[in-house]
Design a protein around this motif. Structure first.
Motif, PDB file in Angstrom:
ATOM      1  N   LEU A 268       0.574  -1.241  -0.278  1.00  0.00           N
ATOM      2  CA  LEU A 268       0.393  -0.106  -0.019  1.00  0.00           C
ATOM      3  C   LEU A 268       0.496   1.050  -0.154  1.00  0.00           C
ATOM      4  N   GLY A 269       2.362   1.451   0.379  1.00  0.00           N
ATOM      5  CA  GLY A 269       2.867   2.126   0.927  1.00  0.00           C
ATOM      6  C   GLY A 269       3.209   2.220  -0.759  1.00  0.00           C
ATOM      7  N   ILE A 270       3.704   2.160  -1.199  1.00  0.00           N
ATOM      8  CA  ILE A 270       4.672   2.130  -2.545  1.00  0.00           C
ATOM      9  C   ILE A 270       3.262   2.549  -3.572  1.00  0.00           C
ATOM     10  N   LEU A 271       2.160   1.917  -3.619  1.00  0.00           N
ATOM     11  CA  LEU A 271       1.265   2.393  -4.644  1.00  0.00           C
ATOM     12  C   LEU A 271       0.815   4.055  -4.038  1.00  0.00           C
ATOM     13  N   LEU A 276      -0.256   6.752  -7.274  1.00  0.00           N
ATOM     14  CA  LEU A 276      -1.076   5.694  -8.483  1.00  0.00           C
ATOM     15  C   LEU A 276      -2.633   5.967  -7.958  1.00  0.00           C
ATOM     16  N   PRO A 277      -3.591   5.919  -8.112  1.00  0.00           N
ATOM     17  CA  PRO A 277      -5.732   5.975  -7.697  1.00  0.00           C
ATOM     18  C   PRO A 277      -5.534   4.747  -7.413  1.00  0.00           C
ATOM     19  N   THR A 278      -6.102   3.445  -6.727  1.00  0.00           N
ATOM     20  CA  THR A 278      -5.483   2.729  -5.441  1.00  0.00           C
ATOM     21  C   THR A 278      -7.391   2.456  -5.405  1.00  0.00           C
ATOM     22  N   ALA A 307      -2.548   6.362   6.908  1.00  0.00           N
ATOM     23  CA  ALA A 307      -2.056   6.969   5.273  1.00  0.00           C
ATOM     24  C   ALA A 307      -1.753   8.303   4.902  1.00  0.00           C
ATOM     25  N   GLU A 308      -3.094   8.650   5.790  1.00  0.00           N
ATOM     26  CA  GLU A 308      -3.666   9.637   5.786  1.00  0.00           C
ATOM     27  C   GLU A 308      -4.702   9.435   3.949  1.00  0.00           C
ATOM     28  N   LYS A 309      -4.924   8.609   3.743  1.00  0.00           N
ATOM     29  CA  LYS A 309      -5.647   8.622   2.104  1.00  0.00           C
ATOM     30  C   LYS A 309      -7.755   8.623   3.244  1.00  0.00           C
ATOM     31  N   THR A 310      -8.185   8.816   1.869  1.00  0.00           N
ATOM     32  CA  THR A 310      -9.618   8.691   2.262  1.00  0.00           C
ATOM     33  C   THR A 310     -10.251   7.415   1.820  1.00  0.00           C
ATOM     34  N   GLU A 325     -14.603   9.672  -7.649  1.00  0.00           N
ATOM     35  CA  GLU A 325     -14.163   9.854  -6.175  1.00  0.00           C
ATOM     36  C   GLU A 325     -12.533   9.509  -6.000  1.00  0.00           C
ATOM     37  N   ILE A 326     -12.040   8.241  -7.396  1.00  0.00           N
ATOM     38  CA  ILE A 326     -11.508   7.947  -6.633  1.00  0.00           C
ATOM     39  C   ILE A 326      -9.813   8.597  -7.263  1.00  0.00           C
ATOM     40  N   SER A 327      -9.007   8.585  -6.314  1.00  0.00           N
ATOM     41  CA  SER A 327      -8.498   9.079  -7.153  1.00  0.00           C
ATOM     42  C   SER A 327      -7.172   9.089  -5.836  1.00  0.00           C
ATOM     43  N   GLU A 328      -5.511  10.089  -5.220  1.00  0.00           N
ATOM     44  CA  GLU A 328      -4.612  10.231  -4.687  1.00  0.00           C
ATOM     45  C   GLU A 328      -4.680  10.364  -3.370  1.00  0.00           C
ATOM     46  N   THR A 329      -6.039  10.421  -3.291  1.00  0.00           N
ATOM     47  CA  THR A 329      -6.773  10.611  -1.686  1.00  0.00           C
ATOM     48  C   THR A 329      -7.208   9.916  -1.179  1.00  0.00           C
ATOM     49  N   VAL A 330      -8.385   9.764  -2.347  1.00  0.00           N
ATOM     50  CA  VAL A 330      -9.466   8.349  -2.040  1.00  0.00           C
ATOM     51  C   VAL A 330      -9.708   7.785  -2.582  1.00  0.00           C
ATOM     52  N   VAL A 331     -10.027   6.563  -1.808  1.00  0.00           N
ATOM     53  CA  VAL A 331      -9.046   4.967  -2.240  1.00  0.00           C
ATOM     54  C   VAL A 331     -10.736   3.883  -1.651  1.00  0.00           C
ATOM     55  N   PRO A 332     -11.217   3.714  -2.768  1.00  0.00           N
ATOM     56  CA  PRO A 332     -12.474   2.739  -2.766  1.00  0.00           C
ATOM     57  C   PRO A 332     -12.072   1.336  -2.385  1.00  0.00           C
ATOM     58  N   ILE A 333     -13.257   0.924  -1.645  1.00  0.00           N
ATOM     59  CA  ILE A 333     -12.889  -0.480  -0.764  1.00  0.00           C
ATOM     60  C   ILE A 333     -13.877  -1.058  -1.080  1.00  0.00           C
ATOM     61  N   LEU A 334     -14.182  -2.907  -1.419  1.00  0.00           N
ATOM     62  CA  LEU A 334     -14.948  -3.302  -1.963  1.00  0.00           C
ATOM     63  C   LEU A 334     -14.980  -5.244  -1.388  1.00  0.00           C
ATOM     64  N   THR A 335     -15.752  -5.298  -1.644  1.00  0.00           N
ATOM     65  CA  THR A 335     -15.984  -7.235  -0.821  1.00  0.00           C
ATOM     66  C   THR A 335     -15.900  -7.968  -1.574  1.00  0.00           C
ATOM     67  N   THR A 336     -15.144  -8.902  -1.962  1.00  0.00           N
ATOM     68  CA  THR A 336     -15.156  -9.852  -3.143  1.00  0.00           C
ATOM     69  C   THR A 336     -15.081 -10.958  -2.178  1.00  0.00           C
ATOM     70  N   SER A 337     -15.452 -12.549  -3.558  1.00  0.00           N
ATOM     71  CA  SER A 337     -15.013 -13.270  -3.326  1.00  0.00           C
ATOM     72  C   SER A 337     -14.833 -14.222  -4.588  1.00  0.00           C
ATOM     73  N   ALA A 338     -14.013 -14.870  -5.146  1.00  0.00           N
ATOM     74  CA  ALA A 338     -12.992 -15.374  -6.417  1.00  0.00           C
ATOM     75  C   ALA A 338     -14.609 -16.772  -6.601  1.00  0.00           C
TER      76      ALA A 338
END
Length: 547
Positions: A268-271, A276-278, A307-310, A325-338
């Motif tokens: 995460l730190g490297i991204l 990089l929008p993540t 990490a000072e991200k939203t 909203e995805i950007s250098e400061t906003v990080v979307p989160i979602l739940t998945t299952s393959a």
């Protein structure tokens, strides 16, 4: 008879019985077959073959007019493919796939023969239409701890198939046999799927190279995945994948049963340090209860806030909000299952609609940093990487380097492939393999760059940079020697901070000096440096030239 030899046999039989869409050629040369008048005639013949085959033609090269196997030397075969590619372009078509066989001294085609004895014979499939040339192609770099389901998730996305619970879909990526056997990725691997007006265009048979080529041909929008390595000893390779590729987005996976780990934090730190929008995908939701899932969600949100991200929960706020909203400061989160495919439809919608962030306005001089090189029978040395800027066409005269002495070698782009699909040209943001004339594969090294022949590159041994120390046990002083990851180069370098030292959390100027050889470095390039548990990021501010 093996399946590959059956392809050749069918092509020969069809040519003898049908004619129509099948053409036999012993050899094609630029001087003879691209001459004025002859070129137009052959392009018209090729167009006729394509129309006769309902949009597809087959050219068998290295055989006589009556279909007898002759075989031609690899150099002549490469030239024949170059000529055929130009003729196809003129006829409004392109080479979709090429299969080659070596010919032994008795005149038999064999997939295990390298063509050194009796030459090569090949079957080229030519398809009507041109490859997508707009910016509807995003590149996503995956990251996350080992066994957190990166490759499995990508495998399910590109095929639309649910995983078997044992990581079976991860084998659908470009991985080596020993990686499949161990269940661990040891190098970068690649996957691709796309979208057309009817929805996702996925792979039917991911183990067949031609299926990847079909995706490139049929889709109106492409999504390429650069799947990195989750195992801690290969963090260097992960950094290479995230820094050395021209990525549009990062996709970080966190397993619901394990939660964020030290490696998760590293990745995460490297991204985030490279702006990089993540997106964060919480994987393996099928093997935990609701309480554990909520706990991991809170851990991920806490990690991002530290990490000072939203964080932005996609399930709560919706896909539209995530795209906006995805950007250098906003990080979307979602739940998945393959396994249950939960969340995969949401990822499909995101990847179909997310805008390209890298290379859309970069139409300057062609530049591609080399990430990998390999040798292909009948083609020769191939340099692979992501095009950083500009465009390249088959036949372009290029420079490759710098070599160890700082010089550049003149080469020619024989042909270009994207996910095994042969194309006549490619532009910024595309992951391609470029077959090069004028150099041996052994002389191509990761970190080199391809440029137009008229470029005037000035490789350097040192440069000035603005750096930030993210983690270090003490202070960084003069002579500190981490590994610098800049574009695709990974090289030991000595740091000389302004003022003599930098402390953890500090930002400041430093002179960075490569230890062993020069590289092409430009102002504004971002890099990551790492040594042991220490790491930091930097931006090139001034190129000082070779000492």
């Amino acid at each position: 008879m093996s399946p590959d030899r059956a392809v050749l046999r069918r092509a020969l039989d069809r040519g003898e019985k049908e004619g129509g869409s099948v053409e036999f050629k012993e050899r094609l040369t630029k001087d003879l077959h691209l001459a004025e008048g002859r070129r137009e005639s052959l392009a018209a013949q090729l167009r006729h073959r394509v129309l006769s085959g309902d949009g597809e033609a087959t050219y068998v090269v290295g055989v006589t007019d009556d279909g007898g196997i002759a075989g031609i030397v690899p150099e002549d075969f490469s030239e024949s493919m170059d000529v055929l590619s130009l003729l196809a372009e003129e006829a409004g078509a392109h080479i979709d796939e090429v299969q080659t066989w070596g010919v032994d001294e008795e005149g038999h085609a064999d997939t295990d023969d390298d063509g050194s004895a009796g030459g090569l014979v090949g079957v080229a499939t030519i398809t009507e239409g041109t490859v997508m040339t707009d910016d509807a192609h995003i590149v996503v770099g995956t990251a996350g701890h080992v066994d957190h389901g990166k490759s499995t998730l990508v495998g399910s996305l590109v095929t639309g198939e649910a995983d078997d619970g044992q990581g079976g879909t991860r084998s659908f990526l470009d991985v080596q046999p020993h990686e499949i056997e161990r269940g661990l990725s040891a190098d970068l691997s690649y996957g691709v799927y796309g979208f057309d007006e009817d929805g996702p265009v996925r792979m039917d048979n991911p183990h067949r190279k031609g299926d990847r080529a079909r995706i490139v041909e049929e889709a109106d929008r492409l999504v390429s995945f650069v799947d990195t390595v989750g195992h801690e000893p290969w963090l260097r390779t992960t950094i290479r994948g995230l820094v050395g590729q021209k990525l549009d987005y990062g996709l970080l996976t966190v397993a619901a049963d394990d939660g964020p780990t030290k490696t998760t934090r590293e990745h995460l730190g490297i991204l985030l340090a490279t702006d990089l929008p993540t997106l964060v995908a919480i994987t393996k939701a099928d093997i935990v209860d609701e309480e554990r899932l909520l706990e991991v969600e809170r851990e991920v949100e806490r990690l991002l806030r530290d990490a000072e991200k939203t964080p932005l929960r996609v399930e709560r706020h919706g896909v539209e909000a995530a795209i906006d909203e995805i950007s250098e400061t906003v990080v979307p989160i979602l739940t998945t299952s393959a396994v249950t495919t939960e969340g995969l439809d949401t990822l499909d919608e995101l990847f179909e609609r997310l805008p390209k962030t890298a290379g859309t306005a970069d139409h300057g001089q062609f530049r591609m940093y080399v990430d990998r090189s390999y040798n292909v029978t009948g083609v020769g040395a191939v340099a692979s990487g992501t095009i950083q800027s500009g465009e390249v066409e088959a036949g372009d005269e290029l420079l490759l380097g710098p070599m160890a002495d700082g010089g550049f070698r003149e080469v020619e782009a024989r042909s270009i492939e994207m996910h095994y699909h042969r194309v006549d040209e490619a532009s910024a943001g595309r992951i391609v393999g470029i077959a090069l004339k004028g150099v041996n594969e052994a002389d191509i090294e990761r970190g080199m760059v391809l440029l137009p022949r008229d470029a005037d590159p000035d490789p350097v041994r040192e440069f000035e940079a603005e750096v930030m120390v993210l983690n270090h046990p003490t202070r960084i002083g003069d002579g500190y020697e981490p590994v610098v990851h800049l574009e695709t180069a990974s090289e030991a370098a000595a740091f000389y901070p302004e003022g003599g030292q930098l402390l953890p959390g500090d930002s400041g100027k430093a002179r960075v000096q490569f230890k062993f050889r020069p590289y092409l470095v430009e102002e504004g390039q971002r890099f990551v440096f790492r040594e042991g548990s220490s790491k930091g990021v930097g931006t090139v501010t001034d190129v000082t030239g070779v000492e």
